[in-house]
Enzyme design. Structure first.
Site, PDB file in Angstrom:
ATOM      1  N   VAL A  87       0.871  -1.180   0.000  1.00 55.51           N
ATOM      2  CA  VAL A  87       0.000   0.000   0.000  1.00 55.51           C
ATOM      3  C   VAL A  87       0.902   1.222   0.000  1.00 55.51           C
ATOM      4  CG1 VAL A  87      -1.720   1.323   1.288  1.00 55.51           C
ATOM      5  CG2 VAL A  87      -1.885  -1.181   1.191  1.00 55.51           C
ATOM      6  N   ARG A  93      -3.532   3.271   6.387  1.00 60.89           N
ATOM      7  CA  ARG A  93      -4.586   3.297   7.407  1.00 60.89           C
ATOM      8  C   ARG A  93      -5.909   3.860   6.870  1.00 60.89           C
ATOM      9  NH1 ARG A  93      -1.832   1.536  11.545  1.00 60.89           N
ATOM     10  NH2 ARG A  93       0.324   2.190  11.915  1.00 60.89           N
ATOM     11  N   ARG A  94      -6.242   3.416   5.665  1.00 64.89           N
ATOM     12  CA  ARG A  94      -7.522   3.833   5.076  1.00 64.89           C
ATOM     13  C   ARG A  94      -8.339   2.636   4.607  1.00 64.89           C
ATOM     14  NH1 ARG A  94      -5.410   9.142   1.642  1.00 64.89           N
ATOM     15  NH2 ARG A  94      -3.853   9.777   3.185  1.00 64.89           N
ATOM     16  N   GLY A  95      -7.987   1.446   5.099  1.00 68.05           N
ATOM     17  CA  GLY A  95      -8.750   0.259   4.752  1.00 68.05           C
ATOM     18  C   GLY A  95      -8.413  -0.345   3.406  1.00 68.05           C
ATOM     19  N   ILE A  96      -7.315   0.109   2.774  1.00 68.22           N
ATOM     20  CA  ILE A  96      -6.984  -0.374   1.437  1.00 68.22           C
ATOM     21  C   ILE A  96      -6.554  -1.835   1.472  1.00 68.22           C
ATOM     22  CG2 ILE A  96      -5.374  -0.092  -0.498  1.00 68.22           C
ATOM     23  CD1 ILE A  96      -5.457   2.921   0.042  1.00 68.22           C
ATOM     24  N   SER A 121       6.556  -9.623   5.054  1.00 64.04           N
ATOM     25  CA  SER A 121       7.598  -8.704   5.501  1.00 64.04           C
ATOM     26  C   SER A 121       7.327  -8.177   6.901  1.00 64.04           C
ATOM     27  CB  SER A 121       7.718  -7.529   4.519  1.00 64.04           C
ATOM     28  OG  SER A 121       6.473  -6.880   4.352  1.00 64.04           O
ATOM     29  N   GLU A 122       6.092  -8.280   7.386  1.00 64.86           N
ATOM     30  CA  GLU A 122       5.737  -7.833   8.733  1.00 64.86           C
ATOM     31  C   GLU A 122       4.911  -8.913   9.426  1.00 64.86           C
ATOM     32  OE1 GLU A 122       4.669  -3.642   9.404  1.00 64.86           O
ATOM     33  OE2 GLU A 122       4.742  -3.404   7.229  1.00 64.86           O
ATOM     34  N   TYR A 126      -1.303  -9.894   9.647  1.00 66.77           N
ATOM     35  CA  TYR A 126      -2.120 -10.857   8.915  1.00 66.77           C
ATOM     36  C   TYR A 126      -2.966 -11.774   9.787  1.00 66.77           C
ATOM     37  CZ  TYR A 126       0.638  -9.038   5.129  1.00 66.77           C
ATOM     38  OH  TYR A 126       1.218  -8.185   4.223  1.00 66.77           O
ATOM     39  N   PHE A 401       8.850 -15.893  -1.934  1.00 68.41           N
ATOM     40  CA  PHE A 401       8.072 -15.190  -2.963  1.00 68.41           C
ATOM     41  C   PHE A 401       7.349 -13.983  -2.380  1.00 68.41           C
ATOM     42  CE2 PHE A 401       5.491 -18.462  -1.047  1.00 68.41           C
ATOM     43  CZ  PHE A 401       4.217 -17.955  -0.964  1.00 68.41           C
TER      44      PHE A 401
END
Length: 401
Positions: A87, A93-96, A121-122, A126, A401
């Protein structure tokens, strides 16, 4: 400020390719080399991308392909492999991400795939979408001067030097043999192999291009790195399908002159410390997750793998993001499972990500119970459930990947 209502998620077109590359380079803080980008776009075609757009600007992205992944019991399952999730820093922080993942999961459900997997990566994002760490790997550094093999350890030999060009077919054949028996490992597509053999400069990390060691049943790809007068052999990838190949390759890597340390990633059950007279020579420098997973279809996923012992139980599964939850009767006989929706009272209750953590064998059900993430009607039920999901081999990621 742009609101989520102004963002639209759609399938990407080839006209979006440049904007997608810019978004990923910005999000992951790197630049693709031209040859690397060509291979990457073959692995993850633009037409499999979903983009979030604000007007005509791409501000979010995800892409998926189908992957064949090995599950416990040396079975193969077709899964959805998600990559390139990003993103724009201007639109956080807009729900994307949630909008992208809703669209991504609708596609996977329509494709009828039982699993979704990705490398993350974080680590804090998730879980809310039903994912869990499913495979771990460990980075170890071995002081070569202290790495003496125990008396009685075989010296199988059979290792030769080669080049990537000469060894390509052998490397691919060994990998396929290893992948077919290793939980969590995926088949590697041709485009990914081409990228491995291209050996891009960006992947070298201030080290040399790849050196190659070959054995009839294994291989090791490594680099040499020099830091403050010290030399390290950095193992980029090694696979062995027999004990002899494992020991033979380890002996060569730990016996090289003009090398101070050897750095490698190893699975949880790697026997390296047990081969040496001084196990402290093997220092763990990092332990991290290498794969995340989510069960998209609980019955399809649970019946695709095999199990250690018989079991007859009912489990209630809560899905915080989609509609894959429910109450399921799980019956296992001779390693094979049947799983069907039921109205019976559950003996076990958990969120769907707990099943993902157990799926390849990286976690134990007892640990989730201690953390109050898995609830059981009795200690005996928990013990039987734990034993059933326990695997004889630690899972490993095939390729990042």
């Amino acid at each position: 400020m742009t609101s989520v209502q102004t963002i639209r998620v759609r399938e990407a077109t080839h006209a979006d390719a440049e904007a997608i590359v810019l978004l990923q380079e910005t999000g992951f803080g790197m630049r693709y080399e031209e040859a690397e980008l060509e291979h990457k776009l073959r692995i993850f075609p633009v037409e499999r991308s979903l983009v979030a757009v604000d007007g005509d600007r791409v501000v979010g992205h995800t892409v998926d392909i189908t992957m064949s992944v090995t599950v416990p019991g040396e079975r193969s399952v077709v899964a959805c492999g998600v990559s390139g999730v990003a993103v724009a820093p201007t639109h956080r922080r807009r729900g994307i991400l949630r909008a992208l993942y809703a669209a991504q999961h609708e596609r996977t459900e329509a494709d009828g795939l039982p699993l979704t997997i990705f490398t993350a990566s974080e680590g804090s994002i998730y879980g809310r979408f039903g994912y869990e760490t499913a495979i771990f790997d460990n980075t170890v550094v071995v002081d070569r001067r202290k790495a003496e093999f125990r008396p009685g350890t075989p010296d199988p030999g059979g290792v030769v030097l080669s080049t990537l060009a000469e060894a390509a077919d052998h490397i691919r054949a060994v990998y396929d043999r290893w992948q077919a028996r290793t939980p969590g490992a995926q088949r590697r597509p041709d485009a990914k192999w081409d990228l491995v053999f291209t050996d891009p400069q960006r992947h070298r990390g201030n080290a040399t291009s790849l050196f190659v060691l070959l054995h009839a049943d294994g291989y090791a790809l490594y680099r040499r790195r020099y830091d403050d007068g010290k030399s390290t052999a950095v193992v980029a990838e090694w696979r062995a399908v027999t004990t002899e190949a494992h020991i033979a390759l380890r002996r060569v890597l730990l016996g090289m002159d003009l090398v101070d340390t050897v750095e490698a990633n190893v699975a949880d059950d790697d026997p390296l410390p047990y081969l040496l007279t001084n196990p402290r020579a093997v220092q763990l420098t990092n332990r991290g997750d290498s794969l995340w997973a989510r069960l998209m279809d609980v019955p399809a996923a649970l019946t695709a793998r095999t199990y250690r012992n018989d079991l007859d139980t009912v489990i209630a599964v809560h899905d915080p993001f989609r509609d894959a939850g429910g109450t399921f009767a799980l019956q296992i006989r001779d390693g094979h499972a049947e799983c069907t929706p039921t109205t019976r009272r559950p003996a076990l209750t958990c969120d769907i990500n707990v099943l993902a953590g157990l799926y390849f064998g990286a976690h134990r059900a007892t640990a989730y119970a201690t953390a109050h993430r898995l609830h059981s009607e009795s200690p005996a039920t928990l013990a039987a459930f734990t034993e059933a999901f326990t695997t004889s081999r630690a899972p490993e990621l095939g390729w990042f990947f």
